[in-house]
Design a protein around this motif. Structure first.
Motif, PDB file in Angstrom:
ATOM      1  N   PHE A 323       0.850  -1.196   0.000  1.00 44.97           N
ATOM      2  CA  PHE A 323       0.000   0.000   0.000  1.00 44.97           C
ATOM      3  C   PHE A 323       0.890   1.253   0.000  1.00 44.97           C
ATOM      4  O   PHE A 323       1.989   1.241   0.577  1.00 44.97           O
ATOM      5  CB  PHE A 323      -0.895   0.021   1.248  1.00 44.97           C
ATOM      6  CG  PHE A 323      -2.028  -0.956   1.188  1.00 44.97           C
ATOM      7  CD1 PHE A 323      -3.224  -0.593   0.584  1.00 44.97           C
ATOM      8  CD2 PHE A 323      -1.899  -2.227   1.713  1.00 44.97           C
ATOM      9  CE1 PHE A 323      -4.283  -1.496   0.520  1.00 44.97           C
ATOM     10  CE2 PHE A 323      -2.944  -3.136   1.651  1.00 44.97           C
ATOM     11  CZ  PHE A 323      -4.144  -2.764   1.055  1.00 44.97           C
ATOM     12  N   GLY A 324       0.389   2.306  -0.599  1.00 44.62           N
ATOM     13  CA  GLY A 324       1.134   3.570  -0.640  1.00 44.62           C
ATOM     14  C   GLY A 324       0.746   4.461   0.528  1.00 44.62           C
ATOM     15  O   GLY A 324      -0.420   4.827   0.678  1.00 44.62           O
ATOM     16  N   ILE A 325       1.735   4.773   1.384  1.00 42.07           N
ATOM     17  CA  ILE A 325       1.474   5.659   2.543  1.00 42.07           C
ATOM     18  C   ILE A 325       2.661   6.623   2.638  1.00 42.07           C
ATOM     19  O   ILE A 325       3.617   6.370   3.370  1.00 42.07           O
ATOM     20  CB  ILE A 325       1.346   4.835   3.851  1.00 42.07           C
ATOM     21  CG1 ILE A 325       0.331   3.707   3.677  1.00 42.07           C
ATOM     22  CG2 ILE A 325       0.957   5.738   5.036  1.00 42.07           C
ATOM     23  CD1 ILE A 325       0.322   2.695   4.811  1.00 42.07           C
ATOM     24  N   PRO A 326       2.622   7.727   1.897  1.00 41.06           N
ATOM     25  CA  PRO A 326       3.774   8.625   1.900  1.00 41.06           C
ATOM     26  C   PRO A 326       4.058   9.254   3.269  1.00 41.06           C
ATOM     27  O   PRO A 326       5.198   9.508   3.601  1.00 41.06           O
ATOM     28  CB  PRO A 326       3.425   9.700   0.875  1.00 41.06           C
ATOM     29  CG  PRO A 326       2.095   9.390   0.335  1.00 41.06           C
ATOM     30  CD  PRO A 326       1.582   8.123   0.932  1.00 41.06           C
ATOM     31  N   HIS A 327       3.005   9.526   4.041  1.00 42.80           N
ATOM     32  CA  HIS A 327       3.191  10.108   5.379  1.00 42.80           C
ATOM     33  C   HIS A 327       2.392   9.302   6.390  1.00 42.80           C
ATOM     34  O   HIS A 327       1.257   8.931   6.104  1.00 42.80           O
ATOM     35  CB  HIS A 327       2.663  11.545   5.435  1.00 42.80           C
ATOM     36  CG  HIS A 327       3.536  12.515   4.735  1.00 42.80           C
ATOM     37  ND1 HIS A 327       4.592  13.152   5.345  1.00 42.80           N
ATOM     38  CD2 HIS A 327       3.513  12.958   3.457  1.00 42.80           C
ATOM     39  CE1 HIS A 327       5.185  13.936   4.471  1.00 42.80           C
ATOM     40  NE2 HIS A 327       4.546  13.842   3.314  1.00 42.80           N
ATOM     41  N   SER A 328       2.970   9.099   7.567  1.00 47.28           N
ATOM     42  CA  SER A 328       2.201   8.479   8.647  1.00 47.28           C
ATOM     43  C   SER A 328       1.125   9.450   9.110  1.00 47.28           C
ATOM     44  O   SER A 328       1.426  10.630   9.313  1.00 47.28           O
ATOM     45  CB  SER A 328       3.118   8.247   9.850  1.00 47.28           C
ATOM     46  OG  SER A 328       3.418   6.919   9.990  1.00 47.28           O
ATOM     47  N   PRO A 329      -0.104   8.979   9.316  1.00 51.35           N
ATOM     48  CA  PRO A 329      -1.104   9.898   9.890  1.00 51.35           C
ATOM     49  C   PRO A 329      -0.699  10.281  11.311  1.00 51.35           C
ATOM     50  O   PRO A 329      -0.116   9.464  12.018  1.00 51.35           O
ATOM     51  CB  PRO A 329      -2.384   9.061   9.897  1.00 51.35           C
ATOM     52  CG  PRO A 329      -1.940   7.642   9.803  1.00 51.35           C
ATOM     53  CD  PRO A 329      -0.624   7.633   9.104  1.00 51.35           C
ATOM     54  N   GLN A 330      -0.994  11.497  11.705  1.00 56.33           N
ATOM     55  CA  GLN A 330      -0.511  11.970  13.017  1.00 56.33           C
ATOM     56  C   GLN A 330      -1.598  12.076  14.073  1.00 56.33           C
ATOM     57  O   GLN A 330      -1.318  12.434  15.217  1.00 56.33           O
ATOM     58  CB  GLN A 330       0.181  13.317  12.837  1.00 56.33           C
ATOM     59  CG  GLN A 330       1.451  13.156  12.019  1.00 56.33           C
ATOM     60  CD  GLN A 330       2.154  14.459  11.762  1.00 56.33           C
ATOM     61  OE1 GLN A 330       1.533  15.424  11.330  1.00 56.33           O
ATOM     62  NE2 GLN A 330       3.435  14.495  12.051  1.00 56.33           N
ATOM     63  N   GLY A 331      -2.822  11.767  13.686  1.00 54.06           N
ATOM     64  CA  GLY A 331      -3.885  11.860  14.677  1.00 54.06           C
ATOM     65  C   GLY A 331      -5.084  11.025  14.281  1.00 54.06           C
ATOM     66  O   GLY A 331      -5.073  10.338  13.259  1.00 54.06           O
ATOM     67  N   ALA A 332      -6.130  11.080  15.099  1.00 55.06           N
ATOM     68  CA  ALA A 332      -7.337  10.241  14.956  1.00 55.06           C
ATOM     69  C   ALA A 332      -6.911   8.781  15.010  1.00 55.06           C
ATOM     70  O   ALA A 332      -5.871   8.458  15.604  1.00 55.06           O
ATOM     71  CB  ALA A 332      -8.116  10.585  13.683  1.00 55.06           C
TER      72      ALA A 332
END
Ligand SMILES: Cc1ncc(COP(=O)(O)O)c(C=O)c1O
Length: 410
Positions: A323-332
């Motif tokens: 899967f493509g995830i360029p940035h880690s999510p930072q919240g929720a």
């Protein structure tokens, strides 16, 4: 619901060809695909399958013990009648103290109206603000209910794209460019569903300075990682509407308790709306809310820390799977991942994962056209469930990838 019914439901908006028909304001609404997936998952479970639910935005943690105890006590004490339509004063004062604790901002409890979750508060705020033909500007991918509520109230959502490569940061200049004389409000959510993005203080200040009323959905505040903090619109603009509630950071989804912090001019009208639509939030649940605010911080922090670990695990696991995830999510507690190598049609892909691997995910298109080709994963589930989901995905994805390649999909 059979697989083909789910397919039909995912594929078509409200299908109601025969009369009598719902009113146009209802026909305009789109089904909430995460719920459609969940309802099909329940059917699979009823016939003996074990489904891993990563589709729905619900923490699998218990609510704070103090909240449960306060609710039980309130029931025993006969706290079972209506309250003031604005909510119990004790709860509104506790919410005001919480703004002081979280954001060092002094909030007058008179500006708080307690509701049965954030959703009714959102409906009331949009009902209050939007006149027929008004436009409301918001980032996309977005929480699916925003445009539904806006359209229901006679308005038109105007979407400002955000991109995974930028961590889904909202560009205030792009918002400014989307404004027209008909713009009534700007909606911002930080941290956001489905992207997990946190918007900076500068962004919120810039949005508040653009003119239209700012509606800030802060329901995921507190669920923040990497040592980051958040900014509340309550710190920036007295004229903003701040939506918040107990569902997410206290894992109290089923209690149905939220609030809106509203500007002075709107209070009487919101009270009138609430009196008419909902009368008051549940009295005994409001006592649970006071207890969560006063004694739930340690459990909320445990959940936050656990979610941070689970996010880390899921980011690595999904990247390993392709899967493509360029940035880690930072919240929720969501991860919106690029799934195009497995299929560009996110409805078909989510359906294939549910039917073939019994893993529930939400089709990215639920969050607008900008989310097509993506899947949303909720990681507020146990570590063992996450691990098993990754194993199941590893088994099914190569076949889907091959099929996508044969169809010239990626
Ligand atoms: C961004 C956002 N706002 C509001 C809500 C509604 O929350 P509730 O009505 O449970 O307070 C949700 C629920 O998923 C959400 O994701």
């Amino acid at each position: 619901m059979t697989p083909s019914t789910l397919k039909r439901r995912l594929a078509t908006p409200t299908a109601m060809a025969d009369s009598p028909r719902p009113a146009p304001r209802v026909e305009r609404l789109k089904p909430f695909l995460a719920m459609e997936i969940m309802e099909r998952a329940f059917e699979l479970e009823a016939s003996g399958s074990r489904v891993i639910h990563l589709e729905i935005g619900e923490p699998d943690f218990p609510p704070p013990g103090a909240a449960v105890a306060a609710c039980e006590q309130a029931l025993r004490d006969g706290e079972t009648h209506y309250t003031d339509s604005r909510g119990l004063l004790a709860l509104r004062e506790a919410i005001a103290r919480d703004y002081d604790r979280r954001f060092a901002v002094a909030v007058d409890p008179a500006r708080i109206l307690v509701s049965e979750g954030t959703s009714p508060a959102m409906l009331m705020v949009f009902s209050l603000l939007i006149r027929p033909g008004d436009e409301v500007v918001l980032a996309t991918p977005h929480y699916p209910c925003y445009p539904n509520f806006i359209r229901y109230c006679g308005g038109e959502p105007v979407f400002v794209p955000t991109r995974p490569e930028d961590g889904f940061a909202l560009d205030p200049e792009a918002v400014a460019a989307a404004l027209t004389p008909r713009t009534r409000a700007i909606v911002v959510a930080s941290p956001a569903n489905p992207t997990g993005a946190i918007q900076s203080r500068e962004t919120l200040e810039a949005l508040a300075g653009l003119g239209p009323t700012l509606v800030s959905d802060e329901i995921y505040d507190g669920l923040v990682y990497d040592g980051l903090g958040t900014t509340s619109a309550s710190q920036i603009a007295d004229e903003a509407f701040v939506l918040d509630g107990f569902s997410k950071r206290y894992a109290m989804t089923g209690f149905r308790l939220g609030w809106v912090l509203a500007p002075e001019w709107s209070l009487r009208s919101l009270q009138t709306l609430h009196q008419n639509f909902f009368i008051s939030a549940n009295r005994f649940v409001q006592h649970a809310g006071v207890a969560a605010l006063e004694a739930g911080a340690a459990e909320a922090e445990q959940m936050r820390a656990a979610c941070e670990k689970r996010r880390d695990r899921l980011v690595v696991g999904l990247r390993d799977l392709g899967f493509g995830i360029p940035h880690s999510p930072q919240g929720a507690f969501y991860l919106l991942a690029d799934a195009r190598r497995f299929g560009r049609d996110s409805r078909a892909l989510a359906s294939a994962l549910l039917e073939g691997a019994h893993v529930g995910t939400t089709p990215g298109v639920d969050f607008g056209a900008a989310g097509e080709g993506m899947l949303r994963f909720c990681y507020a589930v146990s570590e063992s469930a996450l691990e098993e989901a990754l194993v199941r995905l590893e088994e099914i994805l190569p076949g889907l990838e091959r099929r996508a390649a044969q169809q010239g999909d990626p």
